[in-house]
Design a protein around this motif. Structure first.
Motif, PDB file in Angstrom:
ATOM      1  N   LYS A 191       0.866  -1.193   0.000  1.00  0.00           N
ATOM      2  CA  LYS A 191       0.000   0.000   0.000  1.00  0.00           C
ATOM      3  C   LYS A 191       0.898   1.237   0.000  1.00  0.00           C
ATOM      4  O   LYS A 191       1.128   1.876   1.027  1.00  0.00           O
ATOM      5  CB  LYS A 191      -0.935  -0.022   1.204  1.00  0.00           C
ATOM      6  N   ILE A 192       1.416   1.535  -1.176  1.00  0.00           N
ATOM      7  CA  ILE A 192       2.387   2.617  -1.335  1.00  0.00           C
ATOM      8  C   ILE A 192       1.880   3.637  -2.341  1.00  0.00           C
ATOM      9  O   ILE A 192       1.390   3.284  -3.413  1.00  0.00           O
ATOM     10  CB  ILE A 192       3.749   2.078  -1.826  1.00  0.00           C
ATOM     11  N   PHE A 193       2.002   4.926  -1.984  1.00  0.00           N
ATOM     12  CA  PHE A 193       1.726   6.002  -2.933  1.00  0.00           C
ATOM     13  C   PHE A 193       3.041   6.682  -3.261  1.00  0.00           C
ATOM     14  O   PHE A 193       3.715   7.207  -2.370  1.00  0.00           O
ATOM     15  CB  PHE A 193       0.752   7.024  -2.347  1.00  0.00           C
ATOM     16  N   LEU A 194       3.419   6.656  -4.530  1.00  0.00           N
ATOM     17  CA  LEU A 194       4.659   7.302  -4.956  1.00  0.00           C
ATOM     18  C   LEU A 194       4.399   8.779  -5.231  1.00  0.00           C
ATOM     19  O   LEU A 194       3.702   9.132  -6.187  1.00  0.00           O
ATOM     20  CB  LEU A 194       5.205   6.633  -6.213  1.00  0.00           C
ATOM     21  N   ALA A 195       4.932   9.639  -4.368  1.00  0.00           N
ATOM     22  CA  ALA A 195       4.787  11.076  -4.568  1.00  0.00           C
ATOM     23  C   ALA A 195       5.679  11.530  -5.715  1.00  0.00           C
ATOM     24  O   ALA A 195       6.689  10.894  -6.034  1.00  0.00           O
ATOM     25  CB  ALA A 195       5.152  11.827  -3.289  1.00  0.00           C
ATOM     26  N   LYS A 196       5.315  12.646  -6.309  1.00  0.00           N
ATOM     27  CA  LYS A 196       6.040  13.133  -7.482  1.00  0.00           C
ATOM     28  C   LYS A 196       7.499  13.401  -7.163  1.00  0.00           C
ATOM     29  O   LYS A 196       8.394  13.127  -7.967  1.00  0.00           O
ATOM     30  CB  LYS A 196       5.374  14.400  -8.014  1.00  0.00           C
ATOM     31  N   ASN A 197       7.769  13.960  -5.996  1.00  0.00           N
ATOM     32  CA  ASN A 197       9.145  14.241  -5.570  1.00  0.00           C
ATOM     33  C   ASN A 197       9.163  14.425  -4.063  1.00  0.00           C
ATOM     34  O   ASN A 197       8.110  14.374  -3.397  1.00  0.00           O
ATOM     35  CB  ASN A 197       9.715  15.476  -6.289  1.00  0.00           C
ATOM     36  N   ILE A 198      10.360  14.640  -3.506  1.00  0.00           N
ATOM     37  CA  ILE A 198      10.517  14.741  -2.051  1.00  0.00           C
ATOM     38  C   ILE A 198       9.769  15.937  -1.483  1.00  0.00           C
ATOM     39  O   ILE A 198       9.081  15.832  -0.460  1.00  0.00           O
ATOM     40  CB  ILE A 198      12.018  14.785  -1.682  1.00  0.00           C
ATOM     41  N   LYS A 199       9.854  17.095  -2.128  1.00  0.00           N
ATOM     42  CA  LYS A 199       9.162  18.287  -1.614  1.00  0.00           C
ATOM     43  C   LYS A 199       7.655  18.080  -1.578  1.00  0.00           C
ATOM     44  O   LYS A 199       6.971  18.540  -0.654  1.00  0.00           O
ATOM     45  CB  LYS A 199       9.518  19.513  -2.460  1.00  0.00           C
ATOM     46  N   THR A 200       7.123  17.383  -2.550  1.00  0.00           N
ATOM     47  CA  THR A 200       5.683  17.094  -2.564  1.00  0.00           C
ATOM     48  C   THR A 200       5.294  16.217  -1.384  1.00  0.00           C
ATOM     49  O   THR A 200       4.268  16.447  -0.727  1.00  0.00           O
ATOM     50  CB  THR A 200       5.296  16.395  -3.884  1.00  0.00           C
ATOM     51  N   ALA A 201       6.116  15.208  -1.106  1.00  0.00           N
ATOM     52  CA  ALA A 201       5.838  14.321   0.031  1.00  0.00           C
ATOM     53  C   ALA A 201       5.933  15.081   1.350  1.00  0.00           C
ATOM     54  O   ALA A 201       5.117  14.872   2.264  1.00  0.00           O
ATOM     55  CB  ALA A 201       6.806  13.140   0.020  1.00  0.00           C
ATOM     56  N   GLU A 202       6.922  15.959   1.465  1.00  0.00           N
ATOM     57  CA  GLU A 202       7.052  16.772   2.682  1.00  0.00           C
ATOM     58  C   GLU A 202       5.824  17.658   2.869  1.00  0.00           C
ATOM     59  O   GLU A 202       5.285  17.797   3.972  1.00  0.00           O
ATOM     60  CB  GLU A 202       8.312  17.637   2.601  1.00  0.00           C
ATOM     61  N   ALA A 203       5.390  18.266   1.766  1.00  0.00           N
ATOM     62  CA  ALA A 203       4.231  19.157   1.820  1.00  0.00           C
ATOM     63  C   ALA A 203       2.962  18.400   2.180  1.00  0.00           C
ATOM     64  O   ALA A 203       2.125  18.886   2.949  1.00  0.00           O
ATOM     65  CB  ALA A 203       4.054  19.873   0.480  1.00  0.00           C
ATOM     66  N   ALA A 204       2.802  17.198   1.620  1.00  0.00           N
ATOM     67  CA  ALA A 204       1.611  16.393   1.899  1.00  0.00           C
ATOM     68  C   ALA A 204       1.493  16.100   3.395  1.00  0.00           C
ATOM     69  O   ALA A 204       0.406  16.192   3.977  1.00  0.00           O
ATOM     70  CB  ALA A 204       1.653  15.085   1.108  1.00  0.00           C
ATOM     71  N   LYS A 205       2.620  15.768   4.004  1.00  0.00           N
ATOM     72  CA  LYS A 205       2.593  15.448   5.431  1.00  0.00           C
ATOM     73  C   LYS A 205       2.220  16.662   6.269  1.00  0.00           C
ATOM     74  O   LYS A 205       1.375  16.585   7.168  1.00  0.00           O
ATOM     75  CB  LYS A 205       3.956  14.910   5.878  1.00  0.00           C
ATOM     76  N   VAL A 206       2.831  17.787   5.975  1.00  0.00           N
ATOM     77  CA  VAL A 206       2.636  18.939   6.843  1.00  0.00           C
ATOM     78  C   VAL A 206       1.215  19.496   6.729  1.00  0.00           C
ATOM     79  O   VAL A 206       0.692  20.076   7.688  1.00  0.00           O
ATOM     80  CB  VAL A 206       3.709  20.020   6.574  1.00  0.00           C
ATOM     81  N   ILE A 207       0.552  19.298   5.573  1.00  0.00           N
ATOM     82  CA  ILE A 207      -0.824  19.802   5.483  1.00  0.00           C
ATOM     83  C   ILE A 207      -1.828  18.834   6.105  1.00  0.00           C
ATOM     84  O   ILE A 207      -2.937  19.240   6.453  1.00  0.00           O
ATOM     85  CB  ILE A 207      -1.252  20.126   4.027  1.00  0.00           C
ATOM     86  N   GLU A 208      -1.466  17.562   6.246  1.00  0.00           N
ATOM     87  CA  GLU A 208      -2.392  16.604   6.865  1.00  0.00           C
ATOM     88  C   GLU A 208      -2.779  17.070   8.268  1.00  0.00           C
ATOM     89  O   GLU A 208      -3.964  17.109   8.624  1.00  0.00           O
ATOM     90  CB  GLU A 208      -1.757  15.217   6.932  1.00  0.00           C
ATOM     91  N   ASN A 209      -1.787  17.417   9.055  1.00  0.00           N
ATOM     92  CA  ASN A 209      -2.075  17.840  10.426  1.00  0.00           C
ATOM     93  C   ASN A 209      -2.566  19.276  10.497  1.00  0.00           C
ATOM     94  O   ASN A 209      -3.347  19.625  11.390  1.00  0.00           O
ATOM     95  CB  ASN A 209      -0.837  17.643  11.298  1.00  0.00           C
ATOM     96  N   ALA A 210      -2.128  20.127   9.571  1.00  0.00           N
ATOM     97  CA  ALA A 210      -2.628  21.502   9.544  1.00  0.00           C
ATOM     98  C   ALA A 210      -4.124  21.510   9.243  1.00  0.00           C
ATOM     99  O   ALA A 210      -4.890  22.300   9.810  1.00  0.00           O
ATOM    100  CB  ALA A 210      -1.869  22.327   8.512  1.00  0.00           C
ATOM    101  N   GLN A 211      -4.553  20.620   8.354  1.00  0.00           N
ATOM    102  CA  GLN A 211      -5.970  20.533   8.032  1.00  0.00           C
ATOM    103  C   GLN A 211      -6.788  20.131   9.263  1.00  0.00           C
ATOM    104  O   GLN A 211      -7.844  20.715   9.540  1.00  0.00           O
ATOM    105  CB  GLN A 211      -6.191  19.515   6.905  1.00  0.00           C
ATOM    106  N   ARG A 212      -6.312  19.132  10.003  1.00  0.00           N
ATOM    107  CA  ARG A 212      -7.018  18.715  11.220  1.00  0.00           C
ATOM    108  C   ARG A 212      -7.054  19.853  12.244  1.00  0.00           C
ATOM    109  O   ARG A 212      -8.071  20.065  12.906  1.00  0.00           O
ATOM    110  CB  ARG A 212      -6.347  17.480  11.837  1.00  0.00           C
ATOM    111  N   ASP A 213      -5.964  20.568  12.368  1.00  0.00           N
ATOM    112  CA  ASP A 213      -5.891  21.666  13.318  1.00  0.00           C
ATOM    113  C   ASP A 213      -6.945  22.724  13.005  1.00  0.00           C
ATOM    114  O   ASP A 213      -7.633  23.226  13.901  1.00  0.00           O
ATOM    115  CB  ASP A 213      -4.486  22.280  13.279  1.00  0.00           C
TER     116      ASP A 213
END
Length: 428
Positions: A191-213
């Motif tokens: 169950k793997i999602f290949l992000a386009k690049n490293i910056k995209t993966a970093e951004a995806a993570k940081v918005i996950e919790n910002a959205q919940r907040d």
């Protein structure tokens, strides 16, 4: 390369330990932590985070060490150290920088370094990469390669474990990305999602919790509004939740090492680009103010019931940042303690999950060893809905509170109860 991969995990907390345990089922894995006492406890089969059972620890092939020299033989290194903020809510990258220096000291050609720590876009390549290159004398992107796979650990959650969730993976090159896809895929059924690049993966993570907040901030704001209108926000949410697309978020204190921290990383990044992150910081401001709103509401309710009271004796149930976990990091219950003391309360705290030594070390708080008390309290606050507190009977609660005392239920865990006449009940 996947077949010959040997892995080191740097950092054995809530993120690193479960990851190391599951990867060790398929690879040769060494788990490293700078805290020798943590290594000693894990070696004995005890995980103070409560994430891994003793039998699993003792039967694992995972090798544990605090000696970085034992990591040099591996060719994939996964960094899972925390990324906190400082007193000004500015990202503190010290742990991730130090971990990079540690890895860089034994890095060799062909190695892959993966970061799972939550950061803002650019940290892996623009900050960690140069540190690794400087410490190793090797060239990033040629001699060694970077990867990023954001952690999605939810402490205390036995359903969404690292081996059951989708992992986002990104690599410095397509070949590295595929290698990491294969490695992580062995433990979670691909169950793997290949992000386009490293910056995209970093951004995806940081918005996950910002959205919940931000969503929690909305619910917290309406909770304060409805309090003033004499309406329970839980009753409102229950009614609104019958609509198929209504989002189920609950009010409360927002602490911990993710939701209460990660939005500041995104805000820092936004500010650096010249953008004013109004929504993100507004959510943070609303959630940070929640403890004072709750403290004032409880205090005013006590005074309304007993205007002559001078120094209310108050017992707070729960100190950890969320229910059924022992984690005290960035708990906001301490803000409630501080606010109530400023309002003249004499405050005691009990927590059935927290380590008393950590409570004393981190906050200078002496946890009550039991709920027994010689003198009943004026107010009991259910701050953290640990299972043990949910299961308290009305008699259990009423035995520790005065006959005209206030039962303050911050998380609505007793809202369906009917307490005897004389007792006050307050809930968001």
């Amino acid at each position: 390369m996947t077949e010959n991969s040997t892995i080191s995990i740097i950092g054995l907390g809530y993120v690193g330990l479960p990851l190391a345990i599951h990867l060790a089922k398929h690879y040769t894995v060494t788990g490293f932590d700078i805290n020798q006492s943590r290594i000693d406890e894990l070696t004995e089969g005890f995980d103070r985070t409560g994430e891994i059972e003793t039998s699993v620890l003792r039967n694992s092939t995972l090798h544990l060490t605090s000696d970085k020299a034992e990591l040099s033989g591996h060719n994939v290194h996964i960094v899972t150290v925390p990324t906190p903020v400082d007193s000004n809510n500015t990202p503190d990258l010290t742990p991730v920088k130090m971990a990079s220096e540690t890895v860089g000291s034994f890095l060799k050609k062909g190695d892959i370094i993966v970061y799972e720590s939550t950061v803002y876009p650019g940290v892996t390549e623009d900050i960690c990469g140069p540190i690794l290159a400087k410490c190793s004398g090797l060239e990033c992107g040629k001699d060694f390669f970077l990867g990023y796979s954001p952690e999605r650990i939810n402490p205390g959650d036995k359903e969404h474990t690292v081996d059951n969730i989708t992992k986002v993976v990104a690599g410095q090159t397509p070949e590295v990305a595929q290698t990491l896809k294969s490695i992580y895929g062995t433990m979670n059924g691909d169950k793997i999602f290949l992000a386009k690049n490293i910056k995209t993966a970093e951004a995806a993570k940081v918005i996950e919790n910002a959205q919940r907040d931000i969503n929690i901030a909305f619910v917290n704001e309406i909770a304060v509004i409805f309090q003033k209108l004499g309406i329970s926000v839980y009753d409102v949410l229950e009614a609104a939740g019958t609509k198929w697309n209504f989002l189920n978020f609950q009010p409360g204190l927002v602490g911990g090492h993710c939701i209460g921290v990660d939005p500041y990383y995104l805000a820092h990044c936004a500010t650096a680009t010249g953008h004013d992150p109004k929504v993100i910081l507004s959510g943070r401001s609303t959630n940070e103010a929640m403890s004072k709103a709750v403290s004032n509401a409880i205090h005013n309710t006590i005074l309304a019931r007993n205007p002559d009271i001078q120094q209310p004796r108050t017992l707070i149930l729960g100190l950890t940042f969320k229910e059924d976990v022992p984690d005290l990091r960035n708990t906001k219950v301490t803000d409630i303690v501080h606010d109530l003391k400023e309002l003249g309360h004499e405050v005691d705290i009990h927590d059935s999950m927290a380590d008393p030594l950590e409570a004393k070390q981190f906050f200078d708080i002496d946890l009550k060893p039991s709920l027994e008390t010689a003198e009943p309290y004026d107010c009991v606050i259910g701050a953290v809905p640990h299972s043990g507190y949910k299961e308290l009977t009305n008699i259990n609660i009423q035995q520790i509170i005065k006959a005209n005392g206030l039962i303050a239920d911050m998380k609505g865990m007793w809202r369906d109860r009917r307490f005897d006449n004389g007792y006050g009940y307050w809930c968001l």
